[in-house]
Design an enzyme around this catalytic site. Structure first.
Site, PDB file in Angstrom:
ATOM      1  N   CYS A 134       0.746  -1.285  -0.146  1.00 16.68           N
ATOM      2  CA  CYS A 134      -0.125   0.081  -0.219  1.00 16.68           C
ATOM      3  C   CYS A 134       0.758   1.086  -0.105  1.00 16.68           C
ATOM      4  O   CYS A 134       1.325   1.712   1.066  1.00 16.68           O
ATOM      5  CB  CYS A 134      -0.956  -0.058   1.261  1.00 16.68           C
ATOM      6  SG  CYS A 134      -2.067   1.430   1.549  1.00 16.68           S
ATOM      7  N   CYS A 137      -0.324   4.289   2.243  1.00 22.81           N
ATOM      8  CA  CYS A 137      -0.089   3.895   3.511  1.00 22.81           C
ATOM      9  C   CYS A 137       1.225   4.105   3.809  1.00 22.81           C
ATOM     10  O   CYS A 137       1.536   4.985   4.924  1.00 22.81           O
ATOM     11  CB  CYS A 137      -0.522   2.546   3.773  1.00 22.81           C
ATOM     12  SG  CYS A 137      -2.332   1.997   3.432  1.00 22.81           S
ATOM     13  N   ASP A 138       2.183   3.634   3.107  1.00 23.03           N
ATOM     14  CA  ASP A 138       3.669   3.631   3.577  1.00 23.03           C
ATOM     15  C   ASP A 138       4.745   4.463   2.643  1.00 23.03           C
ATOM     16  O   ASP A 138       5.771   4.470   2.973  1.00 23.03           O
ATOM     17  CB  ASP A 138       3.834   2.137   3.486  1.00 23.03           C
ATOM     18  CG  ASP A 138       3.428   1.256   4.498  1.00 23.03           C
ATOM     19  OD1 ASP A 138       2.584   1.782   5.335  1.00 23.03           O
ATOM     20  OD2 ASP A 138       3.221   0.022   4.274  1.00 23.03           O
TER      21      ASP A 138
HETATM   22  C1  LIG Z   1       0.836  -3.698   4.927  1.00 22.38           C
HETATM   23  C2  LIG Z   1      -0.440  -2.856   5.182  1.00 22.38           C
HETATM   24  C3  LIG Z   1      -0.308  -1.539   5.650  1.00 22.38           C
HETATM   25  C4  LIG Z   1      -1.648  -0.649   5.477  1.00 22.38           C
HETATM   26  N1  LIG Z   1      -1.174   0.472   6.139  1.00 22.38           N
HETATM   27  C5  LIG Z   1      -2.225   1.424   6.286  1.00 22.38           C
HETATM   28  C6  LIG Z   1      -2.074   2.742   6.822  1.00 22.38           C
HETATM   29  O1  LIG Z   1      -0.991   3.161   7.022  1.00 22.38           O
HETATM   30  N2  LIG Z   1      -3.281   3.640   6.736  1.00 22.38           N
HETATM   31  C7  LIG Z   1      -4.215   3.348   6.447  1.00 22.38           C
HETATM   32  O2  LIG Z   1      -5.320   4.003   6.398  1.00 22.38           O
HETATM   33  N3  LIG Z   1      -4.562   1.768   5.831  1.00 22.38           N
HETATM   34  C8  LIG Z   1      -3.497   1.310   5.673  1.00 22.38           C
HETATM   35  N4  LIG Z   1      -3.695  -0.281   5.057  1.00 22.38           N
HETATM   36  C9  LIG Z   1      -5.075  -0.769   4.554  1.00 22.38           C
HETATM   37  C10 LIG Z   1      -6.032  -0.922   5.817  1.00 22.38           C
HETATM   38  O3  LIG Z   1      -5.272  -2.074   6.727  1.00 22.38           O
HETATM   39  C11 LIG Z   1      -7.380  -1.640   5.499  1.00 22.38           C
HETATM   40  O4  LIG Z   1      -7.871  -0.519   4.619  1.00 22.38           O
HETATM   41  C12 LIG Z   1      -8.211  -1.975   6.417  1.00 22.38           C
HETATM   42  O5  LIG Z   1      -7.768  -2.805   7.539  1.00 22.38           O
HETATM   43  C13 LIG Z   1      -9.460  -2.578   6.098  1.00 22.38           C
HETATM   44  O6  LIG Z   1     -10.375  -2.797   7.142  1.00 22.38           O
HETATM   45  P1  LIG Z   1     -11.452  -3.749   7.193  1.00 22.38           P
HETATM   46  O7  LIG Z   1     -12.346  -3.835   8.103  1.00 22.38           O
HETATM   47  O8  LIG Z   1     -12.259  -3.597   5.845  1.00 22.38           O
HETATM   48  O9  LIG Z   1     -10.937  -5.309   6.655  1.00 22.38           O
HETATM   49  P2  LIG Z   1      -9.483  -6.002   7.324  1.00 22.38           P
HETATM   50  O10 LIG Z   1      -8.754  -5.387   7.984  1.00 22.38           O
HETATM   51  O11 LIG Z   1      -9.098  -6.822   6.122  1.00 22.38           O
HETATM   52  O12 LIG Z   1     -10.235  -7.072   8.385  1.00 22.38           O
HETATM   53  C14 LIG Z   1     -11.062  -8.186   8.015  1.00 22.38           C
HETATM   54  C15 LIG Z   1     -11.332  -8.956   8.924  1.00 22.38           C
HETATM   55  O13 LIG Z   1     -12.422 -10.119   8.657  1.00 22.38           O
HETATM   56  C16 LIG Z   1     -12.307 -11.388   9.092  1.00 22.38           C
HETATM   57  N5  LIG Z   1     -12.599 -12.287   8.178  1.00 22.38           N
HETATM   58  C17 LIG Z   1     -12.128 -12.665   7.143  1.00 22.38           C
HETATM   59  N6  LIG Z   1     -12.931 -13.613   6.428  1.00 22.38           N
HETATM   60  C18 LIG Z   1     -13.704 -14.075   7.421  1.00 22.38           C
HETATM   61  C19 LIG Z   1     -14.485 -15.420   7.582  1.00 22.38           C
HETATM   62  N7  LIG Z   1     -14.745 -15.955   6.603  1.00 22.38           N
HETATM   63  N8  LIG Z   1     -15.203 -15.407   8.706  1.00 22.38           N
HETATM   64  C20 LIG Z   1     -15.064 -14.800   9.855  1.00 22.38           C
HETATM   65  N9  LIG Z   1     -14.112 -13.315   9.731  1.00 22.38           N
HETATM   66  C21 LIG Z   1     -13.317 -13.244   8.750  1.00 22.38           C
HETATM   67  C22 LIG Z   1     -10.688 -11.283   9.458  1.00 22.38           C
HETATM   68  O14 LIG Z   1     -10.201 -12.023  10.439  1.00 22.38           O
HETATM   69  C23 LIG Z   1     -10.466  -9.814   9.769  1.00 22.38           C
HETATM   70  O15 LIG Z   1     -10.637  -9.683  11.309  1.00 22.38           O
HETATM   71  C24 LIG Z   1      -2.682  -1.194   5.051  1.00 22.38           C
HETATM   72  C25 LIG Z   1      -2.876  -2.389   4.626  1.00 22.38           C
HETATM   73  C26 LIG Z   1      -1.681  -3.273   4.644  1.00 22.38           C
HETATM   74  C27 LIG Z   1      -1.865  -4.733   3.958  1.00 22.38           C
END
Ligand SMILES: Cc1cc2nc3c(=O)[nH]c(=O)nc-3n(C[C@H](O)[C@H](O)[C@H](O)COP(=O)(O)OP(=O)(O)OC[C@H]3O[C@@H](n4cnc5c(N)ncnc54)[C@H](O)[C@@H]3O)c2cc1C
Length: 316
Positions: A134, A137-138
């Site tokens: 990302c 992000c980084d």
């Molecule tokens: C390396 C990295 C660095 C990042 N840095 C930043 C940053 O600095 N700033 C920023 O704004 N964004 C950053 N991001 C992006 C940010 O992390 C995501 O946009 C955010 O985490 C998305 O949140 P979410 O809740 O949609 O999903 P996720 O964080 O992907 O969480 C998904 C959840 O669903 C659960 N899940 C999945 N499948 C199932 C299932 N079948 N049954 C039950 N539970 C399930 C998982 O266990 C998890 O708890 C970064 C991403 C990455 C990969």
């Protein structure tokens, strides 16, 4: 075990936790299921510097621990479980894991997405340590350094353009001899190539990560045409070879587009509702474009408000 709830929230990333706080505070007593990655994607990164209200930034796992603690003020128990199937043809909806069954009047799906990596040795150790997926992000951490972007589609070119305003020089590493990105993006990229900011390494694949004492130092590359193998020392590397939305358990159950859940969007009152009435989606699982912590949290809030409204309108 069997559970019954007015709102089932699947996922404990930014979207799931935020939805849980809003749903609980409006008296809906949601059940929250965490999946395998409690805290979601931000557990895999160190500094998060764009989360508003945290001057100086915050470490990803620390932010998620705080989210978890905050959620538990309103939802004392989060169930550690992984959903494998859904039945939206029954009322209440039926959602199942290997060990539990959940009956839910409404559902918020917040299962996020998973960035694709190359599956090379040492990758898991280097993720979040100069190996990122990302640039928004980084990218900021690479001011004045040389970095690589892997890929050739819209995301890769977009990431390279974004980084070209921050890093010193960007190497776009692409395994083919032409880009898949839209023409307008390609034109912008070529302007950066002319400026000397971007180098495109055509027909090139990553063979290995170069690391020293557990730290990322560069890439070993191979030119697929002549087999030339060489090392590229760089400060960081950004994967841009796509994301896989975590929707395997929803195939043929909801309308999906390239794996992402399709939601109503701005044209309709319940913006976060999916193709099934009463089922909502929030965060990266329904967002192929922004994929940020703040947008995920924001849509988690929207989904909880939409679910509450839907339950009221449907006398549930
Ligand atoms: C390396 C990295 C660095 C990042 N840095 C930043 C940053 O600095 N700033 C920023 O704004 N964004 C950053 N991001 C992006 C940010 O992390 C995501 O946009 C955010 O985490 C998305 O949140 P979410 O809740 O949609 O999903 P996720 O964080 O992907 O969480 C998904 C959840 O669903 C659960 N899940 C999945 N499948 C199932 C299932 N079948 N049954 C039950 N539970 C399930 C998982 O266990 C998890 O708890 C970064 C991403 C990455 C990969």
């Amino acid at each position: 075990m069997s559970f019954y709830t007015k709102v089932l929230i699947i996922g404990t990333g930014l979207a799931g936790y935020t939805a849980a706080i809003y749903a609980a505070r409006s008296g809906l007593s949601p059940i929250v299921v965490s999946g395998l990655e409690v805290g979601g994607q931000l557990m895999n990164t160190s500094d998060v510097e764009n989360w508003p209200g945290e001057p100086g930034g915050i470490i990803g796992p620390e932010l998620m621990l705080r989210m978890d603690n905050h959620t538990k003020e309103f939802v004392p128990e989060i169930i550690n479980d992984y959903i494998v199937s859904v039945d939206f043809n029954v009322t209440p909806f039926l959602v199942s894991s290997e060990k539990n069954k959940y009956q839910a009047e409404s559902i918020i799906i917040a299962t996020g997405s998973t960035a694709r990596y190359l599956n090379l040795p040492a990758e898991n150790n280097l993720r979040g340590k100069r190996l990122s997926a990302c640039a928004t992000c980084d990218g900021f951490f690479y001011k004045g350094q040389d970095v690589a972007v892997i890929g050739g589609g819209n995301t890769a070119v977009g990431e390279a353009l974004y980084l070209s305003n921050i890093a010193r020089r960007i190497f776009l590493i692409h395994r083919r001899d032409e880009l898949r990105a839209e023409k307008i993006l390609q034109d912008r990229l070529m302007a950066k190539v002319k400026e000397g900011k971007v180098d495109i390494l055509w027909n090139t694949e990553v063979k290995a990560y170069i690391e020293y004492q557990g730290k990322f130092k560069g890439l070993t590359l191979i030119n697929k045409i002549d087999g030339f193998l060489y090392d590229l020392p760089i400060g960081g590397c950004f994967m841009a070879i796509g994301h896989t939305p975590n929707t395997a358990f929803l195939q043929n159950k909801l309308k999906l587009k390239e794996g992402y859940i399709v939601v109503n969007g701005k044209s309709q009152t319940l913006e976060t509702m999916t193709s099934t009435s009463g089922v909502f989606a929030a965060g990266d699982v329904a967002d192929s474009r922004y994929r940020q912590a703040i947008t995920s949290a924001g849509s988690g809030c929207m989904a909880a408000l939409d679910a509450e409204k839907w339950l009221q309108l449907n006398n549930r």
